[in-house]
Design a protein around this motif. Structure first.
Motif, PDB file in Angstrom:
ATOM      1  N   GLN A 153     -34.304 -22.241  -6.255  1.00  0.00           N
ATOM      2  CA  GLN A 153     -34.542 -23.745  -6.382  1.00  0.00           C
ATOM      3  C   GLN A 153     -34.641 -23.910  -7.833  1.00  0.00           C
ATOM      4  O   GLN A 153     -33.889 -24.968  -8.241  1.00  0.00           O
ATOM      5  CB  GLN A 153     -35.301 -24.359  -5.352  1.00  0.00           C
ATOM      6  N   LYS A 155     -34.352 -22.455 -10.591  1.00  0.00           N
ATOM      7  CA  LYS A 155     -33.318 -22.073 -11.435  1.00  0.00           C
ATOM      8  C   LYS A 155     -32.116 -22.850 -11.334  1.00  0.00           C
ATOM      9  O   LYS A 155     -31.307 -23.393 -12.249  1.00  0.00           O
ATOM     10  CB  LYS A 155     -32.804 -20.613 -11.114  1.00  0.00           C
ATOM     11  N   ASN A 156     -31.806 -23.340 -10.026  1.00  0.00           N
ATOM     12  CA  ASN A 156     -30.589 -24.061  -9.874  1.00  0.00           C
ATOM     13  C   ASN A 156     -30.873 -25.552 -10.494  1.00  0.00           C
ATOM     14  O   ASN A 156     -29.843 -25.993 -11.016  1.00  0.00           O
ATOM     15  CB  ASN A 156     -30.577 -24.296  -8.227  1.00  0.00           C
ATOM     16  N   ILE A 157     -32.133 -26.098 -10.383  1.00  0.00           N
ATOM     17  CA  ILE A 157     -32.490 -27.369 -11.021  1.00  0.00           C
ATOM     18  C   ILE A 157     -32.396 -27.223 -12.484  1.00  0.00           C
ATOM     19  O   ILE A 157     -31.864 -28.166 -13.119  1.00  0.00           O
ATOM     20  CB  ILE A 157     -33.961 -27.894 -10.445  1.00  0.00           C
ATOM     21  N   GLN A 158     -32.989 -26.125 -12.985  1.00  0.00           N
ATOM     22  CA  GLN A 158     -32.709 -26.067 -14.303  1.00  0.00           C
ATOM     23  C   GLN A 158     -31.260 -25.840 -14.915  1.00  0.00           C
ATOM     24  O   GLN A 158     -30.900 -26.476 -15.955  1.00  0.00           O
ATOM     25  CB  GLN A 158     -33.450 -24.805 -14.881  1.00  0.00           C
ATOM     26  N   LYS A 159     -30.500 -25.382 -14.412  1.00  0.00           N
ATOM     27  CA  LYS A 159     -29.064 -24.905 -14.487  1.00  0.00           C
ATOM     28  C   LYS A 159     -28.330 -26.561 -14.351  1.00  0.00           C
ATOM     29  O   LYS A 159     -27.471 -26.848 -15.320  1.00  0.00           O
ATOM     30  CB  LYS A 159     -28.522 -24.027 -13.491  1.00  0.00           C
ATOM     31  N   GLU A 160     -28.514 -27.149 -13.397  1.00  0.00           N
ATOM     32  CA  GLU A 160     -28.134 -28.419 -13.267  1.00  0.00           C
ATOM     33  C   GLU A 160     -28.447 -29.481 -14.299  1.00  0.00           C
ATOM     34  O   GLU A 160     -27.843 -30.397 -14.754  1.00  0.00           O
ATOM     35  CB  GLU A 160     -28.362 -29.183 -11.916  1.00  0.00           C
ATOM     36  N   GLY A 161     -29.705 -29.578 -14.630  1.00  0.00           N
ATOM     37  CA  GLY A 161     -30.248 -30.007 -15.904  1.00  0.00           C
ATOM     38  C   GLY A 161     -29.637 -29.931 -17.306  1.00  0.00           C
ATOM     39  O   GLY A 161     -29.317 -30.873 -17.834  1.00  0.00           O
ATOM     40  N   SER A 162     -29.462 -28.643 -17.390  1.00  0.00           N
ATOM     41  CA  SER A 162     -28.591 -28.113 -18.644  1.00  0.00           C
ATOM     42  C   SER A 162     -27.068 -28.603 -18.757  1.00  0.00           C
ATOM     43  O   SER A 162     -26.702 -29.108 -19.688  1.00  0.00           O
ATOM     44  CB  SER A 162     -28.604 -26.725 -18.605  1.00  0.00           C
ATOM     45  N   ILE A 163     -26.592 -28.613 -17.565  1.00  0.00           N
ATOM     46  CA  ILE A 163     -25.111 -29.160 -17.448  1.00  0.00           C
ATOM     47  C   ILE A 163     -25.129 -30.582 -17.621  1.00  0.00           C
ATOM     48  O   ILE A 163     -24.348 -31.052 -18.440  1.00  0.00           O
ATOM     49  CB  ILE A 163     -24.503 -28.694 -15.998  1.00  0.00           C
ATOM     50  N   ARG A 164     -26.127 -31.103 -17.039  1.00  0.00           N
ATOM     51  CA  ARG A 164     -26.317 -32.698 -17.426  1.00  0.00           C
ATOM     52  C   ARG A 164     -26.471 -33.041 -18.823  1.00  0.00           C
ATOM     53  O   ARG A 164     -25.731 -33.991 -19.286  1.00  0.00           O
ATOM     54  CB  ARG A 164     -27.214 -33.331 -16.461  1.00  0.00           C
ATOM     55  N   LYS A 167     -23.318 -32.506 -20.788  1.00  0.00           N
ATOM     56  CA  LYS A 167     -22.259 -33.702 -20.315  1.00  0.00           C
ATOM     57  C   LYS A 167     -23.018 -34.846 -21.335  1.00  0.00           C
ATOM     58  O   LYS A 167     -21.768 -35.764 -21.714  1.00  0.00           O
ATOM     59  CB  LYS A 167     -22.136 -34.038 -19.030  1.00  0.00           C
TER      60      LYS A 167
END
Length: 178
Positions: A153, A155-164, A167
């Motif tokens: 979870q 790692k997924n939050i960090q990945k989503e934050g990085s994508i955001r 953008k």
């Protein structure tokens, strides 16, 4: 067989101490679970587990000795996880039927059989009985992960934050250019 240890305990209403689980060294799932509240594993095979829940005062929800159904459901879920017996397995869904109540002093015996052995998502059918009377039937969907759910979870939050953030930088660059 580990089941022999528990013969005759039903009548005496004994709750076993945590260290009395004879299969504790073979279990990969839920190492810190309290067997006094979730049941003890009495048989463990590939894709199969049998457990016993010894009902106790802590589970009673009224003056008549009715055991709260949440303890029965939790014990069935533990049986399902034991049948999978993977370190990072987590229940994501269940479909359950309760056919009868448990009361103080009852021993609920669960038989769990897992399916789809090679898949990350597995189905486990669990039947619960009190003295050969079926009181519970359910199917649990269990996902086997490669790491602890909280780490995945994070790692997924960090990945989503990085994508955001990427953008947002892209939008800022477009505004600066346009």
């Amino acid at each position: 067989m580990a089941d022999d240890i528990y013969e005759g305990l039903e009548e005496s209403n004994i709750v076993l101490p945590e260290e009395e689980n004879p299969l504790r060294n073979e279990l990969n799932t839920s190492p810190n679970i309290k067997i006094a509240l979730s049941g003890v594993v009495t048989e463990l095979k590939k894709n199969r587990a049998r457990t016993k829940l010894f009902t106790s005062d802590e589970m009673v929800c009224d003056n008549e000795g009715l055991v709260h159904s949440g303890f029965v459901i939790s014990a069935a879920n533990y049986a399902a996880l034991a049948a999978i017996n993977e370190t990072y397995a987590i229940t994501i869904n269940s479909r359950i039927n309760l056919f009868g109540p448990a009361k103080l002093g009852d021993v609920v015996e669960f038989d769990a059989s897992a399916h789809f052995d090679e898949s990350r998502k597995r189905e486990v059918r669990v039947i619960g009985r009190i003295k050969d009377i079926k009181v519970f039937e359910g199917t649990f969907s269990v996902v086997v992960l490669e790491e602890h759910i909280f780490l995945a979870q994070k790692k997924n939050i960090q990945k989503e934050g990085s994508i955001r953030r990427a953008k947002e930088r892209e939008k800022d660059q477009e505004k600066a250019q346009g």
